[in-house]
Structure formats: structure tokens, C-alpha cells
Enzyme design. Structure first.
Site, PDB file in Angstrom:
ATOM      1  CD  GLU A  43      -8.841  -0.926   4.367  1.00 49.73           C
ATOM      2  OE1 GLU A  43      -8.442  -0.635   5.513  1.00 49.73           O
ATOM      3  OE2 GLU A  43      -9.046  -0.081   3.485  1.00 49.73           O
ATOM      4  CG  ASN A  45      -1.817   1.150   1.347  1.00 46.74           C
ATOM      5  OD1 ASN A  45      -1.745   2.080   0.541  1.00 46.74           O
ATOM      6  ND2 ASN A  45      -2.694   1.125   2.332  1.00 46.74           N
ATOM      7  NE  ARG A  77     -10.175  12.996   4.335  1.00 48.84           N
ATOM      8  CZ  ARG A  77     -10.111  11.699   4.025  1.00 48.84           C
ATOM      9  NH1 ARG A  77     -11.117  11.106   3.412  1.00 48.84           N
ATOM     10  NH2 ARG A  77      -9.045  11.008   4.325  1.00 48.84           N
ATOM     11  NE  ARG A 127      -6.170   1.690   0.030  1.00 47.28           N
ATOM     12  CZ  ARG A 127      -6.167   2.840   0.686  1.00 47.28           C
ATOM     13  NH1 ARG A 127      -5.067   3.299   1.220  1.00 47.28           N
ATOM     14  NH2 ARG A 127      -7.269   3.527   0.824  1.00 47.28           N
ATOM     15  CG  HIS A 146     -12.789   3.920   3.275  1.00 48.13           C
ATOM     16  ND1 HIS A 146     -13.516   4.893   3.923  1.00 48.13           N
ATOM     17  CD2 HIS A 146     -11.503   4.200   3.510  1.00 48.13           C
ATOM     18  CE1 HIS A 146     -12.692   5.731   4.519  1.00 48.13           C
ATOM     19  NE2 HIS A 146     -11.448   5.335   4.280  1.00 48.13           N
TER      20      HIS A 146
END
Ligand code: ADP
Length: 402
Positions: free
Chosen positions: A386, A11, A243, A93, A182
């Protein structure tokens, strides 16, 4: 085709590389690690060996090739070098796969070129992901490299959910639509939640709440994603660490025209100085909970705004799905913050959603139910994985099982 049983999951972020080596036969993780602050003076590599011992290197990793070279060196030091015949594939990823990549994809020059063409819609992520792929291909040109896209699980969104209600021509010209992110986590968790109920994912409707630093919700009907809260970029939807999530788009014009802020300043404000951080000065939910517990009003408001948005989405996704079997909480906040889970489900008894305070307060790394036996809708905590999902998808692809 290869006889190997292991997948190296990479990743590659803009200034970091995370990696995990996973054995698909016995489920072991012979190595894992992280390189941080690539390109900076205070770079750091932390490598975790199979027995859990950690090795740390503090040095300058000038660029991604240097960082990945160091990762390859650490793996080799444990006898797990990239030249190992036990390696079946490298799973990467990749954040943005646009509309083209709906499934894990074997990397070719053409695939890399297409991921590159998507850079305008993922300027922060896709360049680093591409570098990771390119370096890995140089290190092991003969090994299958598989790209697993964060957006792929959401490519099943019905057009009515994926479209913004704006001029079609303008939207199409600039590839403006709701992509969602996601996805690998939402896919993994929705399936794991169904299995926790002892049911086939194809029969189960799930609301997944992935609450990490970034946060997103999804509605999954029988294994197919039909709605998700992030959109063109990972800014839309829930209140996050830094965010804002949903705002009136008119706020951007207002801050520009009346407030005199530039577009870059507004971008920075909404992405890096908003959310929990903007509301109370802390982006870590642990800190927000601690302060709120001590009566700090700003932290209380940040918590309330965070869970208000969550509850709103649970209700909305209930309406999207029509029937909900399980609400699944995952990622750092979802897996660990019992007060968030409790407050997000509070007042939803009429929808059949309730949380048992005792079950909710249990600390555990296992997937578990936290709803009372009488509730019509199960509420679950499902740790996301993940890396495992990427490894499984990559392994299935190289073995022709996809
Ligand atoms: P990322 O999006 O970076 O993968 P994670 O899923 O690891 O993030 O989530 C990180 C966040 O989880 C932290 O910022 C913190 O707010 C939250 N978190 C972690 N542990 C706890 C905890 N025990 N209680 C509340 N929040 C927690």
C-alpha cells in the site's frame, strides 16, 4: 513542481503513525518506521534505516504532533530531514473519502475541511488522518501533500452494488451506502496480478482477497472495481480477526431488546470481540492454525467459518464478473497461510479454480502463481504494498501524470 524523487508516505492511525520514505527513481526505501501507543505511558518508536538497522525509542509521545516531530527527528538523524530538496511530496493514507474523492487529491484547506465533514462516517480513522496531514503541513508548508483514499478505488461500484435496499431518503440523508475499504491494496494487487499473467490490467478480471487483521474481497473488471465486501463501515463482509463480517442486521435488535445490550456494547461485540477471536479466543490465524492442527475443535470451527465465508464470496464474485482470470490472495493471512488458500478454493474445480498443493506450500515474498497449469482460472499470491501505491499515486499527481 519539484525536482525531488522521494515521497514520504504517512499513515496516521488513532494511536499510531507508520511511515516510509520511498525513492521513485531507484525504488529504494531509505527509511521506514512506526510510532505506537501515542498518548500512552509506554510509547515506542522503531525506525529502520536504509541498511536495515533498527533504532528503538521507548518514551511518551503525548500526541500526534509529538509523534510526527519524533519521526522528523529520526529522518533528520539519517540525513533525510523533511527539509531535504529530494522530497517531492508527502503521501497521506486517508481512510474515508466518501463519494467526493475518487482519486488522489492535492491537499488544500478546502480538502481538509471536506475530509473533516466525513468524520461522522469514519469516526475512528479520519480524525487521526487529518491530524497527520495538519502536522505535516506545518512541518513543510511548501511541499505538496497528497491524500490517497482507501475508498477511492471503490467509487466505481455500480449504483446497484453500492446501494443498500433501504429507504432512499433516509440513506441519502445520512450518507448511508457501500463505500468499501482497503481500496489502495485492492488496486495495487489487481494490477500486479494482471502483470503476473503478463497481461494488461484493462483486459483482466480479478477477484482480490485481502486477508489481514481486517479482511475484504473485491471484484475488479478490467481494472475497474465493480464489487467489494466492506460497506458503510469496515464491518461488512468476510470473517475477520475480531470483526464478524456479515450478520443478519436483526441480530442487533435482538441483542438489544432481548439480550439487554446497549448499542455501544453491540458495536464492541461485533467489531472487537467477534470473528476468529469470538469463535475460538484467538484472532491471529497462526494460532488458529496451530490449535486446529492439534485437534482443537473451537479453532477448527473458526477456521471452517472463515474459509466458508471466503468460498461463498469467491463464488458470488465469479457471478458478478461473469468471467474470472485470476483470484489473488494478499495481506498477512493471504500471503502466508497456505491452508486458508487451499480451503478457500476447495471444491471450485467446476468454476475452473484449483490450487496446486506443491506450489501453494512454497514460502516466498514474491508474487507467484499457485494454480496448476491446466486450470482455467489462475490463482495467485500477490504481496500487497500500500505504501508503494500511495507513493506512486502521490508522485504521479505532483508530476501532472494523473
Ligand atoms: P493488518 O490488517 O494489520 O495490516 P496484516 O496484513 O499484517 O494486517 O495481517 C496480519 C495477520 O496476518 C495476523 O493477525 C495473522 O493472523 C496473519 N499472519 C501473519 N503471518 C501469518 C502466517 N505465517 N500464517 C498465518 N497467518 C499469518
Amino acid at each position: 513542481m519539484t525536482d525531488g524523487t522521494r515521497v514520504l508516505v504517512l499513515n496516521a492511525g488513532s494511536s499510531s503513525v507508520k511511515y516510509q520514505l520511498i525513492d521513485m527513481v531507484d525504488g529504494s526505501r531509505p527509511a521506514a518506521g512506526l510510532v505506537e501507543r501515542i498518548g500512552e505511558a509506554d510509547g515506542r518508536l522503531v525506525h529502520t534505516a536504509a541498511d536495515g538497522t533498527k533504532r528503538e525509542r521507548a518514551e511518551v509521545f503525548a500526541d500526534h504532533p509529538a509523534a510526527l516531530g519524533a519521526v522528523a527527528g529520526e529522518l533528520a538523524a539519517d540525513g533525510l530531514g523533511l527539509d531535504s530538496p529530494r522530497l517531492a511530496a508527502i503521501g497521506h493514507r486517508v481512510v474515508h473519502g466518501g463519494q467526493r474523492f475518487t482519486a488522489p487529491t492535492l491537499v488544500t484547506d478546502e480538502v481538509v475541511a471536506e475530509i473533516r465533514r466525513l468524520i461522522p462516517v469514519a469516526p475512528l480513522h479520519n480524525p487521526a488522518n487529518i491530524t497527520g496531514i495538519e502536522v505535516a503541513r506545518t512541518l513543510r508548508p511548501d511541499l505538496p501533500q497528497v491524500a490517497v483514499f482507501d475508498t477511492a478505488f471503490h467509487t466505481t461500484l455500480p449504483e446497484a452494488a453500492a446501494r443498500y435496499a433501504i429507504d432512499r431518503k433516509t440513506a441519502d440523508e445520512h450518507r448511508v451506502r457501500r463505500y468499501g475499504f482497503h481500496g489502495t491494496s485492492h488496486q495495487y494487487v489487481s494490477r500486479a496480478a494482471a502483470r503476473l499473467l503478463g497481461r494488461d490490467p484493462a483486459e483482466v478480471n480479478v477477484i482480490v482477497l485481502h486477508l489481514g487483521n481486517g479482511a475484504s474481497a473485491s471484484a475488479v473488471a478490467g481494472g475497474v472495481c465493480v464489487e467489494t465486501s466492506m460497506g458503510l463501515t469496515p464491518l461488512e463482509g468476510l470473517v475477520m480477526g475480531t470483526r464478524s463480517g456479515d450478520v443478519d442486521p436483526g441480530l442487533v435488535f435482538h441483542l438489544h431488546r432481548v439480550g439487554g445490550l446497549t448499542v455501544d456494547e453491540i458495536d464492541d461485540l461485533l467489531n472487537r470481540r467477534s470473528g476468529l477471536l469470538g469463535l475460538c479466543g484467538d484472532n491471529d490465524m497462526r494460532e488458529v492454525l496451530r490449535r486446529a492442527g492439534e485437534g482443537d475443535e473451537e479453532a477448527r470451527l473458526a477456521f471452517d467459518a472463515y474459509v466458508h465465508r471466503l468460498r461463498k464470496y469467491v463464488g458470488a464474485y465469479y457471478a458478478v464478473l461473469g468471467r474470472v482470470d485470476v483470484v489473488a490472495f494478499t495481506a498477512g493471512v493471504g500471503e502466508n497461510a497456505a491452508p486458508v488458500r487451499e480451503a478457500a478454493c476447495a471444491g471450485l474445480e467446476a468454476l475452473g479454480i484449483a490450487v496446486d498443493p506443491e506450489l501453494n506450500s512454497v514460502r516466498s515474498g514474491a508474487a507467484r502463481l499457485i494454480s496448476p497449469g491446466y486450470a482455467r482460472v489462475a490463482v495467485a499470491v500477490v504481496p500487497t504494498d500500500e505504501e508503494l501505491e500511495i507513493a506512486q499515486q502521490a508522485f504521479a499527481l505532483v508530476h501532472g501524470r494523473n
